[in-house]
Design a protein around this motif. Structure first.
Motif, mmCIF file in Angstrom:
data_model
loop_
_atom_site.group_PDB
_atom_site.id
_atom_site.type_symbol
_atom_site.label_atom_id
_atom_site.label_comp_id
_atom_site.label_asym_id
_atom_site.label_seq_id
_atom_site.Cartn_x
_atom_site.Cartn_y
_atom_site.Cartn_z
ATOM 1 N N THR A 341 0.830 -1.203 0.000
ATOM 2 C CA THR A 341 0.000 0.000 0.000
ATOM 3 C C THR A 341 0.866 1.254 0.000
ATOM 4 N N ASP A 342 1.932 1.215 0.772
ATOM 5 C CA ASP A 342 2.863 2.354 0.818
ATOM 6 C C ASP A 342 3.555 2.549 -0.530
ATOM 7 N N LEU A 343 3.825 1.433 -1.232
ATOM 8 C CA LEU A 343 4.442 1.535 -2.558
ATOM 9 C C LEU A 343 3.517 2.270 -3.530
ATOM 10 N N TYR A 344 2.256 1.863 -3.548
ATOM 11 C CA TYR A 344 1.293 2.525 -4.426
ATOM 12 C C TYR A 344 1.196 4.006 -4.077
ATOM 13 N N SER A 345 1.151 4.298 -2.793
ATOM 14 C CA SER A 345 1.045 5.687 -2.349
ATOM 15 C C SER A 345 2.265 6.492 -2.792
ATOM 16 N N LYS A 346 3.450 5.891 -2.655
ATOM 17 C CA LYS A 346 4.684 6.582 -3.048
ATOM 18 C C LYS A 346 4.680 6.903 -4.540
ATOM 19 N N TYR A 347 4.332 5.928 -5.364
ATOM 20 C CA TYR A 347 4.366 6.151 -6.797
ATOM 21 C C TYR A 347 3.215 7.051 -7.271
ATOM 22 N N TRP A 348 2.079 7.007 -6.586
ATOM 23 C CA TRP A 348 0.970 7.901 -6.920
ATOM 24 C C TRP A 348 1.365 9.347 -6.639
ATOM 25 N N LYS A 349 2.082 9.575 -5.549
ATOM 26 C CA LYS A 349 2.545 10.927 -5.242
ATOM 27 C C LYS A 349 3.498 11.416 -6.330
ATOM 28 N N GLN A 350 4.299 10.507 -6.874
ATOM 29 C CA GLN A 350 5.188 10.891 -7.955
ATOM 30 C C GLN A 350 4.410 11.268 -9.206
ATOM 31 N N VAL A 351 3.341 10.527 -9.482
ATOM 32 C CA VAL A 351 2.496 10.857 -10.631
ATOM 33 C C VAL A 351 1.878 12.244 -10.457
ATOM 34 N N LYS A 352 1.299 12.479 -9.294
ATOM 35 C CA LYS A 352 0.589 13.733 -9.069
ATOM 36 C C LYS A 352 1.538 14.933 -8.972
#
Length: 354
Positions: A341-352
């Motif tokens: 879950t933290d991985l998805y959150s980390k990469y989503w922050k990079q997208v945004k």
């Protein structure tokens, strides 16, 4: 078949205001209150009115936009709710963290109206549906304006990377839903726990970002309806609403497959009014109530008894009631461990942040 909810809702508000002046005590909650937390605009407002009239229990409603938002509110103990409507994968997470009460089905006899197919589907996130009752089901797909896309055939997630739709595309503003699209585009599971696959999906979303007009959830349908966007990702329940406003829109489940969801009602472990929450859930399982909510939402209803009250035209519409063949190409989001879950959150922050 007309379904202009905005006009209906305006009339409903006028009715409520008039009724409140004439009958000032009609919503006093003589038998107490039930505090409900739900996705916005997720049931016919008259249903809450009818429930109050029938039971004397006042319904106090708060809404949220994403399941992650809801979870944060509950996790931080920001407020207490008696009944929550949320999504399959989030229910699994809440069960794992001991946040939900087991249901007393002696208070929910109308659950007999729910199709066994969907009750069995809940086993993937709530074994034996001990904590949840299915409410709405559906599938994500691409809603597109035939006049704006011209001769382009829309049938793949790849189409959302087509530069001809630059600044005319709406993507979901939700980490799991956005990554679902990129993962399926790449041929991966939407529940991938492989960091290399998650990063690859992130890279795809970053490449796509300059084309995106807006990241949106509930408002995506309105952007398609008024012609602000040519293509967008929505749930199938948004199709008929948008079609009624703009006859040029069509809906497709991409060939790579998509996300199938079950949204259900649950009760938090610290709920103060559990019996009233179960009365609310039971009421929503009544065939006539489920049919009324279907007519308002046009999401696939898991209530088999309600099908007899729904127009045959709607039952035959593939966008509203997807075929078994379509559903076989889809999968449901699953609860992920905290590290993933933290991985998805980390990469989503990079997208945004790009």
């Amino acid at each position: 078949m007309t379904h202009l909810r905005q006009a209906k809702f305006a009339l409903l508000l006028a009715f409520i205001l008039t009724a409140s002046m004439i009958l000032p005590g009609c919503r006093s909650g003589v038998n107490g209150e039930v505090y409900v937390y739900s996705y916005g605009d997720y049931f016919d407002p008259m249903v809450a009115e009818d429930f109050e009239e029938e039971t004397g229990i006042r319904v106090i409603i708060d809404t949220y936009d994403t399941a992650e938002e809801m979870y944060t509110v509950l996790e931080n103990n920001a407020t207490t709710y008696d009944c929550i409507c949320t999504s399959d994968y989030m229910i699994g997470r809440m069960i794992e963290n001991d946040m939900l009460a087991e249901l007393d089905y002696s208070n929910i006899p109308e659950i007999s109206n729910i199709d066994d197919f969907y009750l069995e589907k809940t086993d993937s996130f709530d074994s034996g549906h001990a904590h949840s009752v299915p409410y709405q089901v559906g599938v994500a797909g691409i809603l597109y304006n035939t006049e704006m896309v011209g001769d382009t055939v829309i049938d793949s997630w790849d189409d959302l990377w087509d530069e001809q739709f630059a600044d005319q595309m709406v993507m979901p503003d939700s980490v799991r839903d956005a990554f679902m699209i990129a993962l399926r585009k790449l041929g991966y599971s939407m529940n991938s726990t492989d960091e290399s696959e998650i990063k690859a999906a992130s890279d795809e979303l970053i490449k796509q970002k300059p084309l995106v007009y807006k990241y949106a959830n509930d408002s995506a349908r309105d952007l398609l309806a008024d012609g602000s966007a040519a293509v967008g990702v929505v749930w199938n329940g948004e199709y008929q609403y948008t079609k009624d406003l703009n006859d040029s829109v069509e809906f497709v489940v991409p060939e790579e497959g998509s996300e199938f969801f079950i949204d259900s009602w649950v009760i938090p472990k610290d709920a103060i009014n559990k019996d009233k929450a179960e009365a609310w859930i039971n009421y929503l399982c009544k065939p006539e109530v489920a049919a009324k909510n279907f007519d308002y939402l046009y999401y696939t209803t898991p209530n088999k008894a309600a099908l007899e009250l729904i127009d045959e035209e709607a039952l035959q519409e593939e966008a509203i009631f997807p075929s078994q063949e379509t559903l076989k190409r889809c999968e449901s989001l699953k609860t992920l461990d905290s590290e993933t879950t933290d991985l998805y959150s980390k990469y989503w922050k990079q997208v945004k942040s790009q």
